[in-house]
Scaffold this motif. Structure first.
Motif, PDB file in Angstrom:
ATOM      1  N   GLU A  57       0.817  -1.218   0.000  1.00 17.43           N
ATOM      2  CA  GLU A  57       0.000   0.000   0.000  1.00 17.43           C
ATOM      3  C   GLU A  57       0.852   1.270   0.000  1.00 17.43           C
ATOM      4  O   GLU A  57       0.310   2.368   0.067  1.00 17.43           O
ATOM      5  CB  GLU A  57      -0.941  -0.015   1.208  1.00 17.43           C
ATOM      6  CG  GLU A  57      -2.043  -1.047   1.050  1.00 17.43           C
ATOM      7  CD  GLU A  57      -3.075  -0.966   2.150  1.00 17.43           C
ATOM      8  OE1 GLU A  57      -2.868  -0.201   3.113  1.00 17.43           O
ATOM      9  OE2 GLU A  57      -4.096  -1.664   2.051  1.00 17.43           O
ATOM     10  N   GLN A  58       2.153   1.102  -0.067  1.00 18.15           N
ATOM     11  CA  GLN A  58       3.031   2.279  -0.097  1.00 18.15           C
ATOM     12  C   GLN A  58       2.727   3.178  -1.272  1.00 18.15           C
ATOM     13  O   GLN A  58       2.969   4.372  -1.242  1.00 18.15           O
ATOM     14  CB  GLN A  58       4.496   1.844  -0.172  1.00 18.15           C
ATOM     15  CG  GLN A  58       5.123   1.541   1.153  1.00 18.15           C
ATOM     16  CD  GLN A  58       6.604   1.274   0.992  1.00 18.15           C
ATOM     17  OE1 GLN A  58       7.422   2.074   1.373  1.00 18.15           O
ATOM     18  NE2 GLN A  58       6.930   0.152   0.405  1.00 18.15           N
ATOM     19  N   THR A  59       2.241   2.564  -2.344  1.00 16.66           N
ATOM     20  CA  THR A  59       1.991   3.348  -3.559  1.00 16.66           C
ATOM     21  C   THR A  59       1.029   4.509  -3.293  1.00 16.66           C
ATOM     22  O   THR A  59       1.032   5.490  -4.029  1.00 16.66           O
ATOM     23  CB  THR A  59       1.389   2.448  -4.663  1.00 16.66           C
ATOM     24  OG1 THR A  59       0.319   1.713  -4.107  1.00 16.66           O
ATOM     25  CG2 THR A  59       2.419   1.489  -5.214  1.00 16.66           C
ATOM     26  N   ALA A  60       0.233   4.388  -2.222  1.00 14.28           N
ATOM     27  CA  ALA A  60      -0.707   5.465  -1.895  1.00 14.28           C
ATOM     28  C   ALA A  60       0.037   6.754  -1.563  1.00 14.28           C
ATOM     29  O   ALA A  60      -0.482   7.852  -1.777  1.00 14.28           O
ATOM     30  CB  ALA A  60      -1.578   5.039  -0.719  1.00 14.28           C
ATOM     31  N   ASP A  61       1.242   6.626  -1.043  1.00 14.84           N
ATOM     32  CA  ASP A  61       2.029   7.809  -0.669  1.00 14.84           C
ATOM     33  C   ASP A  61       3.014   8.207  -1.766  1.00 14.84           C
ATOM     34  O   ASP A  61       3.798   9.124  -1.588  1.00 14.84           O
ATOM     35  CB  ASP A  61       2.832   7.514   0.608  1.00 14.84           C
ATOM     36  CG  ASP A  61       1.922   7.178   1.767  1.00 14.84           C
ATOM     37  OD1 ASP A  61       0.758   7.608   1.734  1.00 14.84           O
ATOM     38  OD2 ASP A  61       2.379   6.482   2.688  1.00 14.84           O
ATOM     39  N   GLU A  62       3.005   7.472  -2.856  1.00 17.00           N
ATOM     40  CA  GLU A  62       4.017   7.705  -3.894  1.00 17.00           C
ATOM     41  C   GLU A  62       3.410   8.389  -5.109  1.00 17.00           C
ATOM     42  O   GLU A  62       2.184   8.354  -5.301  1.00 17.00           O
ATOM     43  CB  GLU A  62       4.622   6.353  -4.307  1.00 17.00           C
ATOM     44  CG  GLU A  62       5.487   5.745  -3.216  1.00 17.00           C
ATOM     45  CD  GLU A  62       5.992   4.370  -3.602  1.00 17.00           C
ATOM     46  OE1 GLU A  62       5.525   3.817  -4.619  1.00 17.00           O
ATOM     47  OE2 GLU A  62       6.850   3.858  -2.870  1.00 17.00           O
TER      48      GLU A  62
END
Lengths: 224, 211
Positions: free
Chosen positions: A52-57
């Protein structure tokens, strides 16, 4: 696999990238309670967080493909060095010499080295031919003279060579048996010229000598 | 054999078949690219572009540079497709190139990866009474921030494992270290993450995973 090894593999068990054997082994530790569900839950949390890191990327921009496509023509490709699909196509065979040159890395050998190797090969080849073909020019009568000189009164009837391990005694006995005498030789190839009594049936004697284990070569001498 | 275990085995078998088919397709694309097939290149770029970008971005933390690295990686694939020897999976090969070029970019441009000291502070839980009170979003945000505090080597292993779905053997190939080092890095990464979560008031042992 012990418990510690199973715990080390646990992240990849959660990720589903272990092989079947490893998966079974780790699963056995989970089933037996030696690896707790808390550990599994914790790793599942980490996995979810990573995904879910992509949410901050930043968003991925698919348009960068266009830039790459535009650069393809200006980007030279490396040549194919070997078949990409093993087993589908037999490598092209270039014949014995092509394979030999390839194995010897001939194309990468310096010119001077090639020249030296070529000269050595030619010399070895010439020597091999000379050894393998005893009926060459040398056999036509150009003998080395014996120390006492050639007996002019006697011409050789046969050129004869003996097996390498033939003793002098054995040669002498054979010559006595034939009533023959050495009149020339040995030459560089170990060939002797022998003279026989005038009444000897040369053809029959040649056949007899050919069957003698001591004699490796016998041919009528070519007298001038 | 427990039902759960049978289920896992079945899932693994299915995943392996699917993975094998996908790998065959990727190998086919690489073979066509080696022959100069631009259409195959486009297909491979579409399949791997975002994955390469994500990996590059997480190594260099710079969007523009990550896009440049993505472009460079795919052009390197175009250039050297003929040299691909099928010793590894296509994805492993591409991720290995990505890591190499991204780290080069970091060194060349002296880009800053997220330094432990500069990383954003982990958000303090609004209610510190119990980790159970945090909803899934807060938990995941905290975890993501904790991940960003890992050393690049440890984060690399964690991301390659969970985001890119690499086996430990593939990771060893990508980061060019022994398999045991990969396992050791993962072990330390887990310990660090646990410590960071406890520090943030979230004890993993007491947190229920929201699905």
């Amino acid at each position: 696999m012990n418990r510690q090894e199973a715990q080390e593999l646990l992240p990849w068990f959660v990720a589903g990238t272990l092989n079947e054997q490893e998966t079974r082994a780790v699963q056995a530790f989970i089933d037996s309670g030696e690896i707790t569900s808390t550990e599994l839950d914790e790793l599942n949390m980490f996995a979810t967080a990573v995904n879910e890191q992509t949410a901050d990327e930043p968003e991925y921009n698919p348009a960068i493909l266009n830039k790459a496509m535009a650069q393809l023509d200006a980007t030279p490709q490396d040549a194919i060095e070997e078949p990409l699909v093993v087993g589908e196509a037999e490598p092209q065979r270039g014949g014995f010499f092509a394979n030999l040159l390839d194995r010897l890395q001939w194309s990468q050998t310096p010119s001077m080295a090639k020249l030296a190797l070529g000269a050595q090969f030619a010399a070895v080849l010439a020597l091999a031919v000379a050894v393998a073909v005893p009926g060459g020019q040398d056999m036509g009568g150009a003998y080395y003279e014996v120390v006492s000189g050639t007996n002019p009164a006697l011409a050789a009837d046969f050129n004869i060579a003996f097996a390498p391990d033939t003793t002098e005694t054995a040669v002498r006995e054979l010559l006595l048996e034939l009533d023959a005498q050495i009149v020339a030789g040995p030459n560089s190839l170990g060939m002797y010229g022998i003279a026989l009594p005038a009444e000897t049936d040369l053809a029959q004697l040649q056949a007899q000598l050919n069957s003698n284990a001591l004699v490796t070569y016998v041919q009528p001498a070519a007298n001038p | 054999m427990p039902v759960a275990q049978l289920s896992i085995m079945s899932a693994i078998s299915h995943a392996e078949q699917s993975s094998s088919a996908s790998e065959d397709a990727d190998q086919g694309l690489i073979a066509r690219i080696a022959e100069g097939d631009k259409r195959a290149f486009e297909q491979l770029f579409t399949a791997y572009g975002e994955r390469v970008f994500r990996y590059a971005y997480r190594l260099i933390s710079d969007q523009t540079k990550a896009e440049e690295v993505t472009n460079d990686v795919m052009l390197e694939v175009w250039k050297t497709a003929a040299k691909f020897e099928r010793r590894s999976k296509v994805s492993t090969w591409i991720l290995g190139i990505t890591r190499h070029l991204a780290l080069n970019a970091v060194r060349r441009k002296q880009l800053d990866t997220v330094d432990v000291d500069d990383a954003p502070e982990i958000a303090a839980p609004e209610d510190n009474t119990s980790a159970r009170d945090h909803d899934h979003q807060v938990l995941q945000k905290t975890l993501r921030e904790a991940l960003s505090k890992l050393s690049p080597e440890h984060r690399d292993v964690v991301e390659l494992t969970f985001f890119h779905g690499c086996s430990y053997a593939e990771i060893a190939e990508i980061v060019q270290c022994p398999e045991n080092t990969v396992k050791t890095r993962m072990f330390h990464a887990r310990k660090q993450l646990q410590g960071l979560l406890v520090e943030a008031g979230l004890d993993p042992a007491n947190v229920e995973m929201a699905s």
